[in-house]
Design an enzyme around this catalytic site. Structure first.
Site, PDB file in Angstrom:
ATOM      1  N   ASP A 486       0.860  -1.176   0.000  1.00  0.00           N
ATOM      2  CA  ASP A 486       0.000   0.000   0.000  1.00  0.00           C
ATOM      3  C   ASP A 486       0.905   1.239   0.000  1.00  0.00           C
ATOM      4  O   ASP A 486       2.080   1.156   0.340  1.00  0.00           O
ATOM      5  CB  ASP A 486      -0.876  -0.044   1.257  1.00  0.00           C
ATOM      6  CG  ASP A 486      -1.685   1.224   1.441  1.00  0.00           C
ATOM      7  OD1 ASP A 486      -2.309   1.652   0.462  1.00  0.00           O
ATOM      8  OD2 ASP A 486      -1.671   1.769   2.556  1.00  0.00           O
ATOM      9  N   ASP A 687      -1.572  -0.911   6.067  1.00  0.00           N
ATOM     10  CA  ASP A 687      -1.784  -0.413   7.428  1.00  0.00           C
ATOM     11  C   ASP A 687      -3.209   0.038   7.707  1.00  0.00           C
ATOM     12  O   ASP A 687      -3.530   0.399   8.836  1.00  0.00           O
ATOM     13  CB  ASP A 687      -0.840   0.764   7.703  1.00  0.00           C
ATOM     14  CG  ASP A 687      -1.295   2.036   6.985  1.00  0.00           C
ATOM     15  OD1 ASP A 687      -1.777   1.928   5.838  1.00  0.00           O
ATOM     16  OD2 ASP A 687      -1.153   3.124   7.565  1.00  0.00           O
ATOM     17  N   ASP A 691      -7.083  -2.060   3.682  1.00  0.00           N
ATOM     18  CA  ASP A 691      -6.134  -3.103   3.275  1.00  0.00           C
ATOM     19  C   ASP A 691      -6.499  -4.474   3.840  1.00  0.00           C
ATOM     20  O   ASP A 691      -5.925  -5.483   3.429  1.00  0.00           O
ATOM     21  CB  ASP A 691      -4.708  -2.741   3.746  1.00  0.00           C
ATOM     22  CG  ASP A 691      -4.209  -1.443   3.129  1.00  0.00           C
ATOM     23  OD1 ASP A 691      -4.436  -1.252   1.926  1.00  0.00           O
ATOM     24  OD2 ASP A 691      -3.584  -0.639   3.845  1.00  0.00           O
TER      25      ASP A 691
END
Length: 795
Positions: A486, A687, A691
């Protein structure tokens, strides 16, 4: 319809398959799924089936398994979450290291009722330490008793080898009774547990090392007792010229004493496998200095309350997690993050319990106490991981399932072979070889090969800031071919700052535009929203009340501010609202996006009134970590919900192998799935809440410790510091642990493959070598200790 039932009595994957087969045979059952770890069966049926029908089926199968609709007392014992202090008063439960009954735990120490192995504490705490010490001390005491009674038997029995026969001083019959008396404390006090464990292993149809030891040592001992009392029942081959039969009391007692020595050494070595966690526990100070009613008081750590003010002096350990209220200091966080350089903390910064204060002094507010502190969660996660199975352990479990029956068969064949073709006295040789085969075989070395390495490895990882939730992640991590990451909070700091405010409507000055946007974003939890609100406050902009706030996932937020319909979000929000932006506006936004800024449109009454841009700096360690991972052969791909231009700018700076932008949470999940379908082994690092689906789908989910609880819960690895260089460390840890496991398994397999044939006498026709049962016992004991010793090298 589907119903879930509780199943008790299952101890292994064989039981799991058998229960499934029996329940599938019940009339009306369409499908059955059995979960061994949870002790549950999910049964699909067209029409309701009475529970009694399923109970009857299991009872007719032998009654070893029970089915119920509610949780019975046999099921998992819950554990209270307590602070991991040396003075902790929380409950400690115990589990079988062979995981015979999955995750089942017991309230008291003792032996596993299935396999007889000594139960291990589920967590390393003050009470667990006491329990381990008591168990070790008790075992050591029994060993000294066994040694004290075994040595006279051994020395006198072996004295014939140096030409001194006990018969010269004591009548042969009397000498036999003396051996019997000396052996009683060894068999019925020091090593009594071995035979109890062997008995349970047979009764529960779970053959293991205790089955073999009980058979081997028990056969030698019973043979000797019968030979002493009724020598006439034995064939002539077993008798001497005086009519007596050779006794094996010395063999039985030496075998048992050596195995007990092995257990003592093993217990001592096992205690060292938890050293890393013990060191973390010892980081927590037993007391804290709190400020109550304007006065400082030193109180036990367990009495610290939430939001309590704590004084931290130079050199002191920080007792709980919290936030600095006044003062500043440099803090050594190496024991948590693995980073050796102290971190300077200021007012408003968070501090972690267990870390060490430097030269400054400050006051902090306690925000997480007891089991909620980071250190408590680290310890709990490591303890939990050490009780999970890595897939490679399935190989050892499968072999162990056939191991004992195969060894017993080899012992029987060895006895028959020596009886038919061995030299005189053939029966004596046959008996010796059969006992040696039973004693030398060691399924325990196979059983310990994986869990010992996992236990040491997870402890080592915790000290490096790598938390392993599931042992499977350790095995899979070094196989990963593609790393998906990410952007926000993973590659970047995740703390974007306001960069620019542009107004395209003269009715709204920049501060007015920012006020309405920040007022709306104040109700959002998104990091970008926080950046806008913080930026507005720093500029002294007043926030207004908002009505009808709504967050539109992956697009933006809407609401009413001062009777105006306001929306803030990305280009997908424009499409959602049916609003168009001028070409000149779009060009300006693209230019800012290419500078790695994230741009949000501000829409007032369905018109684009302007935009706000924020920038999220790339973490200092990201570039080096990504380069190292690429050098190791990994494909690194970035998936982000941010716009394509910003994503392209970040990907270009870091030389990523690829990126995809404008993704919704489900899009990240689908992309991970797509990569897996291409045959790639995928790790996902993220995080945020968005996600979580992708982290769960990935072969290895890696959460940033600085991220959300949902992301951490969805992942199998957590990086405490939240830096990508933790992935480099995790891969190295995975490689070293798996190498260690394979070494252990290789040693255990080779030891048994060589030891059993030698004990059976395969070398006798060529070199005249026949292994003594006593040497076989020594070899068996050392094999387990060697596996544990090799695992300890990981430290």
């Amino acid at each position: 319809m589907k119903h879930t039932y509780k199943i008790s009595g299952m101890t292994c994957s064989g039981c799991q398959a058998h229960v499934k087969q029996v329940l599938e045979g019940v009339a009306g059952v369409e499908a059955v799924t059995v979960d061994l770890d949870r002790g549950e069966a999910e049964i699909t049926m067209q029409d309701h089936i009475p529970l009694e029908n399923m109970r009857t089926a299991l009872a007719e199968d032998g009654g070893r398994y029970r089915i119920a609709t509610e949780t019975g007392s046999h099921h998992h014992v819950s554990q209270d979450r307590v602070a991991p202090t040396r003075h902790s008063v929380g409950k400690v439960s115990y589990y079988c290291p062979m995981l015979c009954e999955g995750d089942k735990v017991y309230p008291q120490p003792g032996d596993c009722p299935v396999c007889g192995m000594a139960l291990e504490p589920t967590s390393v705490s003050g009470h667990a330490d006491d329990g381990e010490d008591l168990a070790y001390d008790g075992m050591l005491r029994k060993f000294w008793v066994a040694l004290g009674f075994t040595l006279p038997i051994f020395l006198l029995a072996m004295s014939e080898m140096v030409g001194i026969s006990p018969d010269n001083f004591i009548d042969g019959g009397v000498w036999g009774w003396i051996q019997l008396l000396l052996s009683l404390p060894v068999v019925f006090y020091s090593c009594r547990e071995f035979f109890i464990r062997g008995y349970h292993s047979v009764i529960n149809r779970s053959p293991n090392m205790w089955t073999l030891i009980s058979l081997g040592a028990g056969a030698a001992y019973l043979f000797s007792v019968v030979a002493l009392i009724f020598p006439e029942v034995f064939p002539a081959q077993f008798r001497t010229e005086s009519g007596s039969v050779h006794l094996y009391f010395e063999a039985a007692t030496v075998i048992l004493t050596l195995i007990l020595l092995g257990q003592v050494l093993e217990a001592k070595a096992k205690s060292r496998t938890n050293t890393a966690i013990r060191e973390l526990i010892n980081l927590v100070p037993p007391e804290a200095t709190v400020i109550r009613g304007g006065e400082e008081k030193v109180i036990p750590l367990e009495q610290v309350q939430l939001q309590e003010i704590i004084r931290i002096r130079p050199g002191e350990k920080i007792p709980v997690d919290g936030q600095i209220l006044n003062g500043e200091s440099s803090i050594d966080e190496s024991m948590i993050t693995g980073e050796p350089i102290p971190v300077t903390k200021y007012v408003g910064d968070e501090v972690i319990g267990g870390t060490i204060n430097g030269n400054g002094t400050f006051q902090m507010e306690a925000q997480k106490i007891a089991g909620d502190t980071l250190l408590s969660q680290i310890i709990e996660m490591v303890n939990r991981a050490s009780r999970t199975k890595a897939p490679i352990q399935n190989l050892a479990d499968k072999v162990s399932g056939y191991f004992v029956p195969v060894v017993v068969t080899i012992a029987v064949l060895s006895f028959m072979g020596w009886t038919l073709w061995g030299p005189e006295p053939a029966l004596v040789y046959a008996f010796t070889s059969a006992v040696s085969v039973l004693i030398i075989a060691c399924p325990c070395a196979l059983g310990l090969a994986t869990p010992m390495s996992i236990m040491v490895g997870t402890g080592k990882g915790a000290k490096q800031g790598i938390l392993v939730k599931d042992a499977r992640a350790i095995e899979e991590m070094h196989k990963v071919t593609t790393l998906v990451i990410d952007k926000t909070g993973t590659i970047t700091e995740g703390k974007p700052a306001l960069k620019q405010v542009n107004s395209y409507d003269e009715k709204y000055a920049e501060d007015k535009l920012l006020s309405m946007a920040a007022s709306l974003e104040n109700s959002s939890e998104h990091p970008l929203a926080h950046a806008v609100v913080t930026g507005a406050k720093l500029r002294g902009v007043k926030l207004e009340d908002v009505d009808g706030f709504e967050a539109i996932t992956g697009k933006g937020v809407t609401g009413t501010v001062n009777d105006l319909e306001v929306a803030v979000g990305n280009h997908r929000l424009l499409e959602h609202l049916g609003v168009n932006a001028d070409e000149s506006v779009r060009d300006e936004i693209v230019r800012r996006q290419k500078a790695a800024e994230t741009v949000m449109f501000v829409i007032i009454d369905n018109m684009v009134a302007g935009f706000i841009s924020v920038a999220d700096p790339i973490k200092q360690t990201s570039a080096a970590a990504i380069k190292t991972l690429k050098d190791q052969g990994l494909e690194v791909i970035m998936l982000t919900g941010d716009n394509r231009n910003t994503a392209k700018a970040v990907a270009g700076q870091l030389d990523l192998d690829g990126f995809e932008a404008d993704l919704l949470p489900e899009s990240k999940y689908e992309k991970v799935k797509e990569l897996q379908q291409q045959g790639k082994k995928v790790a996902m690092a993220g995080d945020g809440i968005n996600d979580a689906p992708a982290l769960t789908q990935a072969d290895v989910g890696i959460a940033m410790g600085t991220g959300t609880d949902i992301a951490i819960e969805s992942a199998s690895l957590t990086l405490v510091k939240g830096e990508l260089d933790g992935i480099v460390k995790a891969r190295k840890l995975s490689t070293e642990v798996m190498r260690n496991i394979k070494q252990n398994l290789f040693f255990a397999f080779v030891y048994n493959m060589l030891g059993v044939p030698i004990a059976a006498g395969v070398l006798f026709p060529f070199f005249g070598i026949l292994l003594s049962p006593m040497l076989a016992a020594l070899a068996m004991s050392l094999s387990s200790v060697s596996v544990i010793g090799n695992s300890l090298r990981l430290r």
